[in-house]
Write an enzyme that holds these catalytic residues in place. Structure first.
Site, PDB file in Angstrom:
ATOM      1  CG  HIS A  42      34.514  32.068  36.891  1.00 54.44           C
ATOM      2  ND1 HIS A  42      33.933  31.843  35.665  1.00 54.44           N
ATOM      3  CD2 HIS A  42      34.492  30.864  37.541  1.00 54.44           C
ATOM      4  CE1 HIS A  42      33.573  30.581  35.554  1.00 54.44           C
ATOM      5  NE2 HIS A  42      33.904  29.958  36.679  1.00 54.44           N
ATOM      6  CB  ALA A  43      33.562  38.309  36.623  1.00 56.09           C
ATOM      7  CD  GLU A  44      35.062  40.744  40.196  1.00 60.26           C
ATOM      8  OE1 GLU A  44      35.546  41.860  39.903  1.00 60.26           O
ATOM      9  OE2 GLU A  44      34.063  40.273  39.641  1.00 60.26           O
ATOM     10  CB  THR A  45      38.884  34.366  42.443  1.00 62.89           C
ATOM     11  OG1 THR A  45      38.742  33.744  41.160  1.00 62.89           O
ATOM     12  CG2 THR A  45      39.120  33.284  43.493  1.00 62.89           C
ATOM     13  CG  HIS A  75      29.620  38.278  41.206  1.00 66.78           C
ATOM     14  ND1 HIS A  75      30.529  39.203  40.747  1.00 66.78           N
ATOM     15  CD2 HIS A  75      30.143  37.060  40.927  1.00 66.78           C
ATOM     16  CE1 HIS A  75      31.550  38.568  40.200  1.00 66.78           C
ATOM     17  NE2 HIS A  75      31.343  37.272  40.297  1.00 66.78           N
TER      18      HIS A  75
END
Length: 269
Positions: A42-45, A75
Site C-alpha cells: 500500500h502507499a504506506e505501512t 494517512h
C-alpha cells in the site's frame, strides 16, 4: 504479531487511503521494515512501538512506502492512532516521535481523529519547463513545499481539469523530491468541500496516492490565503477519494478525518 489494514480519511471501507499498521516492541532492522512494506504494497505501512513514560512522546512511529522510508505521512499516522484507540493500546491524545518531530493525534467525541502537523513552508517558484507536458495541462502557478513534504504544488485552472488529469507518471518524477500536488478551487462549495487535489508520487513508488494527509499541510495555507478562511475541507479526487478537514494555525496545521479497519491478521515472519 498482528498486522492491520486501515482505510484512512474515510468512514466507509474500500475508500480513502489504505495503510498497513504494525505495533511492535521495538524497530527491527530497516531491511525487514522495507520488506514488510513491499509485501503490504500500500502507499504506506506504519510501524510503531511504545516509548518509556515521562518523555516528549508516547510512541515512536516510522512510515515506509513499497520503495522508501518517508519523512511524513498523514494517512498512516491517522491509521496508527485509530488502531491504538480501537484496540485499547492507548487512550486520549497520542504523541508520536517521528522524522518530522513530535506529531499529536487527538480522538474526537464523534469518532474522528485530528492530527497536529507542521505547516509546509510554501515558496513560489517558476512553473518548470516540461511539467505541463507531463501533467497534460498548463498550471497557473507553482509552489515548493519544503523538505518535509517534498512536493511541487501546481494550481490548475478549475476542478474539472483536476478530475480529468491523466499524467505521464514517470515524467512527473523529474520535478520534485516526492512528486506533484495538483489542485484547484472547488466548482461548487455547497457540495461540502472548498478545494480539490490529486497527488502523484512516482519517486516513492506511488503513481497516484488515494488521500494524502501530508499534502494538506501545504494545501491548507495555499487555499487559506486565497479563500480568506483558516478552516477548510479538501476533497482528494482519486478513484478511492476522501476528504480532509484542515485548520491552519500558523506554523501548525490540523488535519481531521476518520478511519476504519478493514483487515486484521497475523504476520508470520
Amino acid at each position: 504479531m498482528r498486522i492491520r489494514i486501515v482505510d484512512a480519511f474515510t468512514d466507509r471501507p474500500f475508500a480513502g487511503n489504505p495503510a498497513g499498521v504494525l505495533l511492535l516492541d521495538s524497530f527491527p532492522d530497516d531491511a525487514w521494515l522495507q520488506n514488510v512494506a513491499v509485501e503490504v504494497n500500500h502507499a504506506e505501512t506504519a510501524f510503531a512501538h511504545r516509548l518509556p513514560g515521562g518523555g516528549d512522546a508516547d510512541w515512536a512511529l516510522r512510515w515506509f512506502t513499497p520503495a522508501a522510508e518517508v519523512n511524513m505521512c498523514g494517512h498512516a499516522t491517522l491509521a496508527t492512532a485509530h488502531v491504538l484507540h480501537t484496540t485499547g493500546a492507548h487512550e486520549g491524545p497520542v504523541r508520536f516521535a517521528t522524522r518530522s518531530g513530535v506529531l499529536i493525534a487527538t480522538p474526537g467525541e464523534d469518532g474522528s481523529i485530528t492530527l497536529d502537523f507542521p505547516t509546509a513552508p510554501l515558496t513560489r517558484t517558476e512553473v518548470p519547463d516540461g511539467v505541463a507536458a507531463a501533467l497534460g495541462t498548463e498550471p497557473l502557478s507553482a509552489f515548493d513545499t519544503g523538505p518535509n513534504v517534498g512536493d511541487l504544488v501546481l494550481e490548475l485552472a478549475d476542478e474539472k481539469t483536476v478530475h480529468a488529469l491523466d499524467p505521464d507518471h514517470k515524467a512527473l518524477g523529474a520535478f520534485s523530491e516526492r512528486g506533484i500536488i495538483a489542485t484547484a478551487r472547488a466548482a461548487d462549495p455547497s457540495r461540502g468541500y472548498d478545494f480539490v487535489s490529486r497527488c502523484f508520487f512516482p519517486n516513492v513508488g506511488i503513481d497516484e496516492d488515494p488521500v494524502t494527509g501530508s499534502a494538506h499541510t501545504a494545501l491548507a495555507p495555499f487555499w487559506a490565503e486565497r479563500l480568506g478562511r483558516t478552516e477548510l475541507t479538501g476533497l482528494q479526487a482519486s478513484p478511492r477519494s476522501g476528504r480532509v478537514r484542515t485548520e491552519l494555525r500558523g506554523d501548525r496545521t490540523l488535519l481531521t478525518g476518520r478511519a476504519i479497519t478493514t483487515i486484521e491478521g497475523e504476520l508470520l515472519v
